[in-house]
Design a protein around this motif. Structure first.
Motif, mmCIF file in Angstrom:
data_model
loop_
_atom_site.group_PDB
_atom_site.id
_atom_site.type_symbol
_atom_site.label_atom_id
_atom_site.label_comp_id
_atom_site.label_asym_id
_atom_site.label_seq_id
_atom_site.Cartn_x
_atom_site.Cartn_y
_atom_site.Cartn_z
ATOM 1 N N VAL A 103 0.778 -1.271 0.233
ATOM 2 C CA VAL A 103 -0.466 0.240 -0.017
ATOM 3 C C VAL A 103 1.071 0.995 0.363
ATOM 4 O O VAL A 103 1.867 1.273 0.921
ATOM 5 C CB VAL A 103 -0.696 0.045 1.396
ATOM 6 C CG1 VAL A 103 -2.191 -1.335 1.327
ATOM 7 C CG2 VAL A 103 0.050 -0.534 2.744
ATOM 8 N N GLY A 105 -0.661 4.807 -1.388
ATOM 9 C CA GLY A 105 -1.177 5.606 -1.297
ATOM 10 C C GLY A 105 -1.123 6.296 -0.911
ATOM 11 O O GLY A 105 -1.488 7.682 -0.466
ATOM 12 N N GLN A 107 0.176 9.871 2.080
ATOM 13 C CA GLN A 107 -0.041 11.188 1.867
ATOM 14 C C GLN A 107 1.016 11.694 2.500
ATOM 15 O O GLN A 107 2.039 12.865 2.451
ATOM 16 C CB GLN A 107 -1.408 12.055 2.124
ATOM 17 C CG GLN A 107 -2.035 12.524 1.590
ATOM 18 C CD GLN A 107 -3.590 12.529 1.847
ATOM 19 O OE1 GLN A 107 -3.498 12.835 2.911
ATOM 20 N NE2 GLN A 107 -3.793 13.075 1.330
ATOM 21 N N THR A 109 2.621 12.934 5.248
ATOM 22 C CA THR A 109 2.693 14.080 5.727
ATOM 23 C C THR A 109 2.885 13.933 6.772
ATOM 24 O O THR A 109 3.890 15.639 6.953
ATOM 25 C CB THR A 109 0.662 14.699 6.712
ATOM 26 O OG1 THR A 109 0.529 13.775 6.791
ATOM 27 C CG2 THR A 109 -0.125 15.314 5.097
ATOM 28 N N ARG A 110 3.450 13.503 8.168
ATOM 29 C CA ARG A 110 4.476 13.185 8.789
ATOM 30 C C ARG A 110 5.780 13.840 8.560
ATOM 31 O O ARG A 110 6.769 14.208 8.395
ATOM 32 C CB ARG A 110 4.255 12.250 10.017
ATOM 33 C CG ARG A 110 3.361 12.329 10.255
ATOM 34 C CD ARG A 110 2.823 11.639 10.913
ATOM 35 N NE ARG A 110 2.501 10.425 10.632
ATOM 36 C CZ ARG A 110 2.226 9.419 10.807
ATOM 37 N NH1 ARG A 110 2.869 8.421 11.883
ATOM 38 N NH2 ARG A 110 1.814 8.224 9.854
ATOM 39 N N GLN A 185 -6.788 3.604 -5.196
ATOM 40 C CA GLN A 185 -7.405 3.181 -4.093
ATOM 41 C C GLN A 185 -8.407 4.523 -4.572
ATOM 42 O O GLN A 185 -8.223 5.640 -5.361
ATOM 43 C CB GLN A 185 -6.998 3.331 -3.019
ATOM 44 C CG GLN A 185 -6.075 4.958 -2.222
ATOM 45 C CD GLN A 185 -5.642 4.903 -1.300
ATOM 46 O OE1 GLN A 185 -4.307 5.032 -1.129
ATOM 47 N NE2 GLN A 185 -6.536 4.671 -0.149
ATOM 48 N N LYS A 396 8.522 7.346 9.061
ATOM 49 C CA LYS A 396 6.968 7.825 9.005
ATOM 50 C C LYS A 396 7.292 9.529 9.361
ATOM 51 O O LYS A 396 6.360 10.274 9.060
ATOM 52 C CB LYS A 396 5.950 7.384 10.552
ATOM 53 C CG LYS A 396 6.151 6.082 11.027
ATOM 54 C CD LYS A 396 5.084 5.751 9.624
ATOM 55 C CE LYS A 396 4.030 4.534 9.820
ATOM 56 N NZ LYS A 396 2.987 4.525 8.504
HETATM 57 P P1 UTP Z 1 -0.022 6.123 7.144
HETATM 58 O O1 UTP Z 1 -1.028 5.946 8.093
HETATM 59 O O2 UTP Z 1 1.825 5.601 8.550
HETATM 60 O O3 UTP Z 1 0.289 6.801 6.501
HETATM 61 O O4 UTP Z 1 0.753 4.625 6.350
HETATM 62 P P2 UTP Z 1 0.946 7.850 5.317
HETATM 63 O O5 UTP Z 1 0.635 8.791 4.331
HETATM 64 O O6 UTP Z 1 2.704 7.213 4.889
HETATM 65 O O7 UTP Z 1 2.059 9.219 6.157
HETATM 66 P P3 UTP Z 1 1.233 10.201 7.203
HETATM 67 O O8 UTP Z 1 -0.016 9.679 8.159
HETATM 68 O O9 UTP Z 1 -0.179 11.092 5.988
HETATM 69 O O10 UTP Z 1 2.510 11.150 7.735
HETATM 70 C C1 UTP Z 1 0.812 3.838 6.379
HETATM 71 C C2 UTP Z 1 1.032 2.739 5.249
HETATM 72 O O11 UTP Z 1 -0.251 3.077 4.435
HETATM 73 C C3 UTP Z 1 -0.139 3.801 3.529
HETATM 74 C C4 UTP Z 1 0.720 4.755 3.008
HETATM 75 O O12 UTP Z 1 1.124 4.686 2.085
HETATM 76 C C5 UTP Z 1 1.982 3.711 3.987
HETATM 77 O O13 UTP Z 1 2.164 2.415 3.251
HETATM 78 N N1 UTP Z 1 -1.574 4.110 2.969
HETATM 79 C C6 UTP Z 1 -2.033 5.386 4.274
HETATM 80 C C7 UTP Z 1 -2.118 4.403 2.010
HETATM 81 O O14 UTP Z 1 -2.077 3.377 0.944
HETATM 82 N N2 UTP Z 1 -3.041 4.733 1.860
HETATM 83 C C8 UTP Z 1 -3.985 5.599 2.437
HETATM 84 O O15 UTP Z 1 -5.117 6.175 2.292
HETATM 85 C C9 UTP Z 1 -3.823 5.624 3.754
#
Ligand code: UTP
Length: 469
Positions: A103, A105, A107, A109-110, A185, A396
């Motif tokens: 996965v 997809g 963002q 952001t952190r 997604q 992260k």
């Molecule tokens: P996280 O919840 O850690 O989010 O996703 P993130 O996007 O990497 O980082 P923040 O929270 O914005 O800082 C854990 C995993 O799930 C995937 C992310 O790509 C990561 O591999 N993920 C998360 C998705 O594929 N889609 C989503 O909608 C959310």
């Protein structure tokens, strides 16, 4: 009534008419885009999610207990069981029944870098991206099991084009293009604390990806599940793009999953302390589920067994094996089984005058589905303990814990441990070290290379002298 009138009337009735507040300023194309986006919004799951926002979760505390775990050998696991699992997993891989799902997809952001997180340069010496490093592991897996292992890459509307472009301009990181499948997604709107939709632009409602749980719907809707089943694949190894220590296609994990007749399995690590913020896998009556760190009661968080060890120690590290028929069952009832969860976020939406906000505190909810909600539906779940230092160090944050620095540190520590276990000399600590995981996945292969081989191994083992001095 025209489409525009119909959509606007529905939005008015729902108290969402404000999304058209810049209508008169939009050219006809922009108006069409806005109406098209608005007419795709399904309010029922949003309403359900928002009715739960801010309320304590409905958990039957009495029904919660520790989950049975396939423990590591040092914690009482049976070596013969592990070996049987390994063989079973290898048989399944050799038979071509396993695909790998990442996965990617999110963002990020952190982390705060633009573009897909999978393109983040993580290699300690080469700055190889996370995707490139994972492709190396997959090439090795394919060579070891003598069978293609398809790679399903989930993107989101924002990461889709740059991800595909990076794969194609890097020759699919050495994998056959026909073994890599991209699927995108869905998105869901974000809302303010009153449940009102937000605008990203004058002609665009603010949406964000629907969470890693969205993978289950997107796998079905994109046709990826059909394609996997057509290829004879009935098991998917799931992981998250941001963990450079992932053991892709781990045969022991896949084997335990199959031997225990599980529909979904879960890797866990021991929590570092009662306070660590990680979801724990627990038994809930005759189901298995995850208690988020925000949901666990203090008494459970601190509970200990007779030896003084944490009772609820099994931290979820987001690696699963899932049966494809199970995925279809969950997707068929997704609104009930994979609900949207609201979380408070800073959302850079437009204010009433059309100026983009940069909020310094949460100003609304983003809504996401969680893959682990599917555990509750599985007729059988297998939970397998792994060593955190060997398998989990996610990227992260930009700095501090779970950052690129800690992930590189932990990756290099593994490479050094492999060299030491193989009885081979490691470079000085001040040198960065990187191993080509398309050739080497542990100490055995290094040992087989020997010192002679190592000296001539070229790119297999790279160092960057004094990089950490
Ligand atoms: P996280 O919840 O850690 O989010 O996703 P993130 O996007 O990497 O980082 P923040 O929270 O914005 O800082 C854990 C995993 O799930 C995937 C992310 O790509 C990561 O591999 N993920 C998360 C998705 O594929 N889609 C989503 O909608 C959310």
């Amino acid at each position: 009534m025209s489409d525009v009138q119909r959509v606007r009337a529905e939005f008015r009735q729902r108290g969402q008419e404000h999304v058209f507040r810049f209508w008169e300023d939009l050219d006809p194309d922009a108006q069409d885009r806005l109406v098209a986006q608005a007419s795709r919004i399904d309010f029922a799951p949003l309403d359900r999610a928002l009715s739960s926002a801010g309320k304590p979760p409905q958990i039957d505390v009495e029904a919660i207990g520790p989950v049975p775990v396939e423990a590591l050998l040092e914690h009482g696991g049976d070596p013969a069981d592990r070996e049987t699992a390994r063989q079973r997993g290898e048989d399944l891989l050799r038979a071509g029944r396993v695909g790998v799902l990442v996965v990617a997809g999110g963002q990020a952001t952190r982390l705060g870098v633009p573009g897909p997180k999978g393109l983040f340069p993580l290699g300690p010496v080469t700055s190889r991206s996370l995707f490139a490093q994972q492709a190396q592991k997959l090439r090795h897996l394919r060579d070891r099991c003598g069978h293609a292992v398809p790679w399903l890459v989930m993107t989101s509307p924002a990461t889709d084009a740059p991800t595909r472009e990076a794969f194609s301009s890097n020759d699919y990181f050495g994998l056959p293009a026909e073994d890599v499948f991209f699927f995108c997604q869905s998105s869901v709107p974000s809302v303010d604390f009153q449940g009102r939709l937000l605008l990203e632009r004058a002609d665009r409602i603010f949406e964000s990806p629907d969470g890693h749980g969205g993978a289950i719907l997107a796998l079905r809707d994109s046709g990826a599940l059909d394609e996997m089943e057509r290829r004879g694949i009935d098991l998917l190894f799931y992981y998250q793009v941001d963990n450079p220590l992932v053991h892709l296609g781990d045969p022991v994990f896949i084997g335990f999953h199959a031997l225990r007749g599980a529909e979904m399995s879960c890797k866990v690590v021991r929590k570092r302390s009662a306070e660590e913020n990680v979801g724990v896998v627990v038994q809930i009556g005759d189901q298995v589920g995850i208690l988020e760190y925000t949901e666990i009661a203090d008494a459970q968080r601190e509970a200990r067994d007779a030896q003084g060890a944490l009772l609820y120690w099994a931290g979820n590290v987001a690696m699963h094996v899932l049966n494809t028929d199970f995925l279809r069952r969950v997707a068929a009832d997704a609104e009930a089984l994979l609900p949207l969860h609201p979380s408070r976020k800073k959302i850079p939406a437009l204010d009433a005058s059309g100026t983009p906000l940069s909020p310094d505190a949460p100003n609304g909810y983003k809504l996401e589905r969680f893959i682990f909600d599917a555990l509750l539906t599985a007729r059988r779940v297998c939970v397998v303990e792994v060593r955190r230092e060997e398998e989990y160090s996610p990227v992260k944050n930009a700095e501090g814990p779970d950052s690129p620095a800690t992930a590189r540190r932990d990756l290099e520590a593994n490479y050094r441990a492999w060299l030491s276990e193989a009885g081979l000399p490691a470079p000085p600590e001040r040198d960065s070290l990187e191993i080509d995981e398309s050739r080497i996945s542990g100490p055995e292969e290094l040992r087989a290379l020997g010192v002679e081989g190592l000296a001539n191994a070229g790119e297999v083992l790279l160092t960057s002298p004094g990089a950490k001095a």
